[in-house]
Scaffold this motif. Sequence first.
Motif, mmCIF file in Angstrom:
data_model
loop_
_atom_site.group_PDB
_atom_site.id
_atom_site.type_symbol
_atom_site.label_atom_id
_atom_site.label_comp_id
_atom_site.label_asym_id
_atom_site.label_seq_id
_atom_site.Cartn_x
_atom_site.Cartn_y
_atom_site.Cartn_z
ATOM 1 N N LEU A 1 -8.140 9.159 -2.663
ATOM 2 C CA LEU A 1 -7.963 8.536 -1.355
ATOM 3 C C LEU A 1 -8.735 9.337 -0.312
ATOM 4 O O LEU A 1 -8.721 10.570 -0.335
ATOM 5 C CB LEU A 1 -6.488 8.523 -0.945
ATOM 6 C CG LEU A 1 -5.583 7.518 -1.637
ATOM 7 C CD1 LEU A 1 -4.119 7.788 -1.267
ATOM 8 C CD2 LEU A 1 -5.951 6.099 -1.256
ATOM 9 N N GLU B 1 -0.925 3.995 6.362
ATOM 10 C CA GLU B 1 -0.875 3.090 5.226
ATOM 11 C C GLU B 1 -2.264 3.022 4.609
ATOM 12 O O GLU B 1 -3.272 3.066 5.308
ATOM 13 C CB GLU B 1 -0.438 1.709 5.711
ATOM 14 C CG GLU B 1 -0.147 0.744 4.608
ATOM 15 C CD GLU B 1 0.510 -0.524 5.123
ATOM 16 O OE1 GLU B 1 0.373 -1.531 4.420
ATOM 17 O OE2 GLU B 1 1.138 -0.508 6.188
ATOM 18 N N SER B 2 -2.293 2.908 3.285
ATOM 19 C CA SER B 2 -3.581 2.832 2.604
ATOM 20 C C SER B 2 -4.045 1.388 2.508
ATOM 21 O O SER B 2 -3.257 0.451 2.494
ATOM 22 C CB SER B 2 -3.504 3.451 1.208
ATOM 23 O OG SER B 2 -2.689 2.659 0.370
ATOM 24 N N SER B 3 -5.346 1.266 2.464
ATOM 25 C CA SER B 3 -5.994 -0.013 2.235
ATOM 26 C C SER B 3 -7.212 0.299 1.382
ATOM 27 O O SER B 3 -8.085 1.050 1.805
ATOM 28 C CB SER B 3 -6.404 -0.648 3.563
ATOM 29 O OG SER B 3 -7.073 -1.866 3.328
ATOM 30 N N ALA C 1 0.822 -1.198 0.000
ATOM 31 C CA ALA C 1 0.000 0.000 0.000
ATOM 32 C C ALA C 1 0.860 1.254 0.000
ATOM 33 O O ALA C 1 2.057 1.202 0.253
ATOM 34 C CB ALA C 1 -0.882 -0.016 1.244
ATOM 35 N N VAL D 1 -9.046 10.000 3.841
ATOM 36 C CA VAL D 1 -8.122 9.930 4.971
ATOM 37 C C VAL D 1 -8.910 9.654 6.238
ATOM 38 O O VAL D 1 -9.931 10.273 6.499
ATOM 39 C CB VAL D 1 -7.330 11.248 5.121
ATOM 40 C CG1 VAL D 1 -6.453 11.214 6.351
ATOM 41 C CG2 VAL D 1 -6.502 11.498 3.878
ATOM 42 N N LEU E 1 -5.254 14.627 -0.534
ATOM 43 C CA LEU E 1 -5.320 13.248 -1.041
ATOM 44 C C LEU E 1 -6.609 12.931 -1.791
ATOM 45 O O LEU E 1 -6.692 11.911 -2.479
ATOM 46 C CB LEU E 1 -5.084 12.264 0.092
ATOM 47 C CG LEU E 1 -3.638 12.263 0.593
ATOM 48 C CD1 LEU E 1 -3.486 11.361 1.803
ATOM 49 C CD2 LEU E 1 -2.670 11.855 -0.502
ATOM 50 N N GLN F 1 -8.632 4.060 1.163
ATOM 51 C CA GLN F 1 -8.549 4.817 2.405
ATOM 52 C C GLN F 1 -7.138 4.775 2.974
ATOM 53 O O GLN F 1 -6.506 3.723 3.022
ATOM 54 C CB GLN F 1 -9.520 4.252 3.436
ATOM 55 C CG GLN F 1 -9.564 5.075 4.707
ATOM 56 C CD GLN F 1 -10.629 4.587 5.658
ATOM 57 O OE1 GLN F 1 -10.695 3.409 5.982
ATOM 58 N NE2 GLN F 1 -11.471 5.507 6.100
ATOM 59 N N LEU F 2 -6.665 5.947 3.396
ATOM 60 C CA LEU F 2 -5.360 6.059 4.039
ATOM 61 C C LEU F 2 -5.599 6.299 5.523
ATOM 62 O O LEU F 2 -6.177 7.312 5.910
ATOM 63 C CB LEU F 2 -4.546 7.215 3.449
ATOM 64 C CG LEU F 2 -3.161 7.433 4.035
ATOM 65 C CD1 LEU F 2 -2.228 6.280 3.654
ATOM 66 C CD2 LEU F 2 -2.580 8.743 3.554
ATOM 67 N N LYS F 3 -5.172 5.348 6.349
ATOM 68 C CA LYS F 3 -5.317 5.477 7.799
ATOM 69 C C LYS F 3 -4.041 6.099 8.345
ATOM 70 O O LYS F 3 -2.959 5.584 8.128
ATOM 71 C CB LYS F 3 -5.566 4.120 8.435
ATOM 72 C CG LYS F 3 -6.886 3.528 8.019
ATOM 73 C CD LYS F 3 -7.137 2.200 8.668
ATOM 74 C CE LYS F 3 -8.461 1.650 8.173
ATOM 75 N NZ LYS F 3 -8.757 0.364 8.773
#
Length: 132
Positions: A108, A38-40, A20, A110, A103, A43-45
């Motif tokens: 993406l 990290e993205s999944s 990711a 967030v 983003l 979505q970037l957490k």
Amino acid sequence: MPKFPALLLSALLLSTPAHALKISVWDSELQTKLGDGESSGGQLKVRLVGDYNGPVVVLFAPSDEERARNTFPGLKSRYSGVLRGGQLDLQADSGPQTITRFLTAFKLTVSLQAPGTPVTLPGLKAAPANKK
């Protein structure tokens, strides 16, 4: 080759999690890590320390697969920014923007950790004194 081993191998390869987009947030001297994520999917957490106010360096690292597919065209590997009370703003080419707004252009969303939630990051002993 028998079908079962080939199917098993295919299933294992497909179930391997894809790498990711990763983000790291550091103080301006690159001495103290102040956040990561990290993205999944889309979505970037992101986890950020909440008790730091000052300039930061934000580093993005797409996976080799994302680079090869040009998943994030125009995304630089390094941006300057400011972190204030858990809010991250980046200095983009078009001017300062929140990380969320920035983003969005890369499709993406967030997700920031809940305000006030203690953050433990590898290598983080204590946030440096606030910088103004």
